[in-house]
Write a protein that holds these residues in place. Structure first.
Motif: not given
Length: 464
Positions: A230, A223, A21, A226, A151
């Motif tokens: 996460a 971001v 991330v 995500t 990722g």
């Protein structure tokens, strides 16, 4: 020992680690605009371009804090658009979701076109459509396999960009501290502010730099998409968002200082990558090939991110329509791999239009206009996200001890006002007028249709 991957209620997997991330956040901050377009902005405004980057960086940081605060209160959401639906209603949410998704598809198309251009630097005889099909196929496959693989790909794409920027900054510092002699004079920090003027080419050029830099930062919110996948969302949100401004200062301001320290800004070519110019002056003959590789990976990274984001947004749209509709039945599904496979495939399939664009210049012209319109729509989407955040603050969901936006009473209205100013400024820049008018037409027509569609649905839902 590897941490166990947690499965969300909807079937998606929390497979993205903190390092994924954080690198995705850095990758989202740094686009090809820095590697290729910064020469144009420097030539327009000189050293005062740093003020433009700082101002926009600050307001994007505030926007990220607003989005981050909502995600902190509910990290199960896959997109920030879901908060617009929740706090501004289904009409505005559906309009924003479709607008953002269509915009993403066009960004995917633009990045796919760019990959072919960069590959043809080395292999000019390979048809662009073949390169485009290969890149689209590989990156769509990466997204379909697992979020973790996506990722991992983004981690290494971002790493290449960081290495290139750090290499240039280190090279520049060495040249400036040793006062290296170049064909343009001595490399020195004094070059940056030599004969400084806030508006060296007039106030208009200074103001027109703001939309250019705004679009360079576009996608910084990626971001946040995500967070729903996460591993430690609360920790990740804080770190990724809080470091936004720091990354902009380090990578953009640091790079700009080095560029202008080595090349007096009056001697900088607006049509060539400033990175290539710096490395060539440093005696690195393969500079053009190296930067071409960096921007190729940057375009591939953006394409990879776009496919990921577009898939999640279309999945979100499918979950918001009635369960008995074909769209919900087809696209509101998560595959065994923990990804919205059908939504990803549809988004990638639409990007297949790109190889057809090389057949006629008319399609390319239309594409340029539509891309301009969709880019300008992002300003409206960002503004709606800020308004949704204000509604969140007034709701029972608000967590006063959560990840609160700093100086909210001042920064929230100021950010909304600033985005409005950026949009108005487009009407004073000839090449942006069509896109700005198109964005207003899109909002009125599609927003109006969505409003009447939702009004029809309300009585139908009341009858059930």
């Amino acid at each position: 020992m590897k941490s166990k991957i947690v499965e969300n209620q909807d079937g998606t997997m929390r497979a993205l680690s903190n390092r994924h991330v954080q690198m995705i956040a850095i990758g989202g901050t740094i686009g090809t605009g820095l590697f290729l377009g910064s020469g144009s902005t420097i030539s327009k405004t000189g050293p005062s371009v740093m003020l433009v980057y700082l101002t926009l960086g600050l307001f994007f940081f505030f926007m990220m804090r607003a989005i981050g605060e909502m995600f902190y209160s509910d990290p199960s959401q896959h997109t920030f658009v879901s908060f617009i639906s929740r706090y501004l209603g289904p009409t505005v949410g559906h309009f924003t979701g479709w607008t953002y998704w269509i915009g993403l598809v066009f960004v995917c198309m633009a990045e796919l076109t760019a990959t072919a251009t960069y590959v043809q630097y080395w292999f000019p005889n390979i048809p662009s459509w073949i390169v485009e099909l290969i890149f689209l196929g590989v990156l769509a496959g990466v997204n379909l396999i697992a979020a973790r693989l996506f990722g991992e790909a983004e981690f290494w794409f971002a790493m290449i960009k960081i290495v290139a920027i750090v290499a240039m900054i280190v090279t520049g510092i060495f040249m400036m501290t040793s006062h290296s002699v170049t064909p343009l004079g001595h490399a020195s920090l004094t070059n940056v502010f030599h004969n400084f003027s806030l508006f060296p080419h007039g106030a208009f050029n200074f103001i027109s730099a703001f939309p250019m830099v705004f679009f360079a930062f576009q996608g910084i919110e990626f971001v946040s998409i995500t967070i729903g996948e996460a591993k430690s969302p609360h920790t990740v949100i804080k770190k990724a968002v809080n470091e936004t401004l720091l990354r902009i200062l380090l990578f953009y301001i640091g790079a700009l200082i080095v560029i202008m320290g080595i090349i007096p800004w009056t001697s900088l070519s607006a049509n060539s990558s400033p990175f290539v110019q710096v490395f060539k002056l440093a005696g690195f003959p393969a500079a053009a090939a190296m930067i071409n590789f960096v921007v190729l990976t940057s375009a591939a990274s953006s394409l990879n991110s776009c496919i990921f984001s577009a898939g999640r947004h279309f999945y979100q749209l499918a979950t918001e329509v009635p369960e008995n509709s074909w769209m919900h039945k087809t696209f509101a599904k998560i595959s065994k791999n923990g990804v919205p496979a059908a939504a990803i495939i549809l988004s990638a399939a639409l990007v297949l239009i790109t190889p057809l664009m090389s057949l006629t210049t008319a399609i390319t012209s239309v594409f340029t206009i539509v891309t301009g319109v969709s880019s300008d729509m992002y300003i409206i989407v960002y503004t709606l996200a800020m308004v949704a955040h204000r509604k969140y603050r007034a709701s029972s969901d608000f967590l006063p001890n959560g990840f609160v936006m700093p100086w909210y009473k001042v920064t929230s209205p100021l950010t909304i006002f600033f985005f409005g100013v950026i949009f108005v400024s487009l009407f004073f820049i000839p090449e942006d007028i069509i896109g700005a008018v198109g964005a207003i037409v899109w909002t009125l027509v599609f927003g109006g249709l969505e409003y009447f569609r939702q009004r029809k649905l309300v009585p139908a839902n009341m009858d059930q």
